[in-house]
Design an enzyme around this catalytic site. Structure first.
Site, PDB file in Angstrom:
ATOM      1  N   HIS A 165       0.808  -1.221   0.000  1.00  0.00           N
ATOM      2  CA  HIS A 165       0.000   0.000   0.000  1.00  0.00           C
ATOM      3  C   HIS A 165       0.844   1.276   0.000  1.00  0.00           C
ATOM      4  O   HIS A 165       0.309   2.377  -0.125  1.00  0.00           O
ATOM      5  CB  HIS A 165      -0.997   0.002   1.171  1.00  0.00           C
ATOM      6  CG  HIS A 165      -0.395   0.241   2.513  1.00  0.00           C
ATOM      7  ND1 HIS A 165      -0.496   1.449   3.155  1.00  0.00           N
ATOM      8  CD2 HIS A 165       0.283  -0.582   3.352  1.00  0.00           C
ATOM      9  CE1 HIS A 165       0.101   1.369   4.342  1.00  0.00           C
ATOM     10  NE2 HIS A 165       0.587   0.152   4.479  1.00  0.00           N
ATOM     11  N   CYS A 207       2.651  18.219  20.458  1.00  0.00           N
ATOM     12  CA  CYS A 207       1.897  19.393  20.888  1.00  0.00           C
ATOM     13  C   CYS A 207       0.761  19.761  19.937  1.00  0.00           C
ATOM     14  O   CYS A 207       0.205  20.843  20.045  1.00  0.00           O
ATOM     15  CB  CYS A 207       2.850  20.589  21.025  1.00  0.00           C
ATOM     16  SG  CYS A 207       3.767  20.961  19.517  1.00  0.00           S
TER      17      CYS A 207
END
Length: 377
Positions: free
Chosen positions: A202, A328
């Site tokens: 893939h 973050c």
């Protein structure tokens, strides 16, 4: 804005020709390859022909290719086999490898009491070859070195021939996770002396759920899966016939168009870098991903000038699909172990995004993404 897909390092769209091959196989070639009747023989013949054709792309014999469900399984099969069958008692890897390698090493360290050591990498994620040599010379125990040829997060190209030579000189086995390489770079395994490598279809416009492991001739294989003894005893499980044939077709197309695809994608990557720098010179590129010569042409890891926890979410809302690269930002639970390893304090706090391209990426996709980034900064 039309949807823009720039997450090809995660997965690629499937070639229409591959879908056609798979559909035909599911309708006309549905036999179990282990069956002895004509339906089984037809399926078995197709699988073995695919194995031979795939092997030819790498200049190896068909017997050296073992079909698996994924690159992750292939990595695990190789690592397990090295410990359980080839008398390896030490693995040297790096802390920026794919988790298919790192987590497998952690498990083997606990379950099989092997030694796992980590070669140093610099601030760009480049392997310290001198440190690798030092580690190899420090012990005479049977050792496997496992280092990926292209890092899936920052795109760094490994000095594979140099690493292979160091391993050979020190009687170490060499395994490379080549998931981001296959279908994008040609590898001649008679001149590139890797002992073990892996592929996942893939990643080069083939189907999900199928890949392969390369075991250089001479290494026996102890299976992880037991049952029917398929794949010459290396992997018990009924072969995924239509997916294997799809992978064969995808690899054929990739190799036939590789050079022109590389030029197209490389130009887009260079254009994207140029346009980002026009917005701000404060954009940085993690690892060597901003260096066309030292990184994969399909991957660009961008560190933005500031922290923007909603950047991934905002790009997604705008129809732009990308991957995150630090703890973050929205969409990331644990953050990137790769960036945590190579970035300094303060750099890691800034938002990083991985953009990855394919032959189907268009200049208009880059322009649309740049336009949205301008709006956000």
């Amino acid at each position: 804005m039309n949807a823009i897909y720039l997450d090809n390092a995660a997965t690629t769209s499937v070639y229409p020709e591959v879908i056609e091959v798979m559909q035909t196989a599911m309708i006309e070639n549905f036999g179990n390859p282990s069956s002895t009747h004509q339906f089984g023989r037809k399926a078995k013949s197709s699988v073995e022909t695919a194995r031979k054709n795939i092997a030819k792309h790498f200049n190896v014999s068909a017997a050296e290719i073992i079909f698996t469900s994924s690159g992750t399984e292939a990595d695990n099969l190789i690592l397990y086999n090295a410990i359980l069958n080839l008398d390896v008692t030490r693995i040297i890897t790096s802390k920026i490898e794919h988790h298919a390698v790192l987590h497998a090493c952690d498990f083997l360290q606990t379950s099989e009491n092997i030694v796992v050591e980590y070669v140093n990498v610099d601030a760009f994620g480049t392997v310290d070859v001198l440190h690798l040599e030092k580690l190899l010379k420090a012990s005479k125990v049977k050792t496997l070195v496992s280092l990926m040829m292209i890092n899936n997060e920052i795109g760094n190209l490994l000095s594979v021939h140099e690493i292979a030579n160091v391993c050979k000189l020190n009687n170490a086995l060499f395994h490379s996770d080549t998931v981001q390489v296959i279908g994008h770079y040609k590898i001649d395994l008679q001149t590139t002396m890797i002992d073990f490598m892996v592929a996942s279809a893939h990643k080069f416009h083939g189907p999900k759920g199928v890949g392969f492991a390369f075991f250089r001739k001479g290494f026996g294989i102890v299976p992880m899966l037991h049952g029917g003894g398929q794949e010459k005893g290396a992997r018990s499980s009924t072969e995924n016939v239509h997916a294997i044939l799809g992978m064969e077709k995808a690899l054929e197309i990739a190799h036939n168009t590789l050079e022109e695809d590389k030029v197209h994608i490389e130009n887009l990557k260079f254009y994207f870098i140029t346009e980002l720098k026009k917005i701000s010179e404060d954009f940085q590129f993690n690892g060597h991903s901003g260096d066309i010569e030292k990184s994969s042409y399909t991957i660009l890891s961008v560190r933005f000038p500031t922290q923007n926890e909603m950047l991934l979410f905002s790009l997604d809302l705008a129809g732009i699909a990308v991957s995150g690269g630090s703890a973050c930002q929205s969409g990331s639970n644990k953050g990137s172990h790769v960036l945590s390893e190579i970035l300094k304090d303060g750099e890691e706090d800034k938002t990083s995004i991985r953009f990855s391209f394919s032959k189907f990426t268009k200049k208009e996709d880059i322009d649309g993404t740049i336009l949205k980034i301008k709006e956000l900064f």
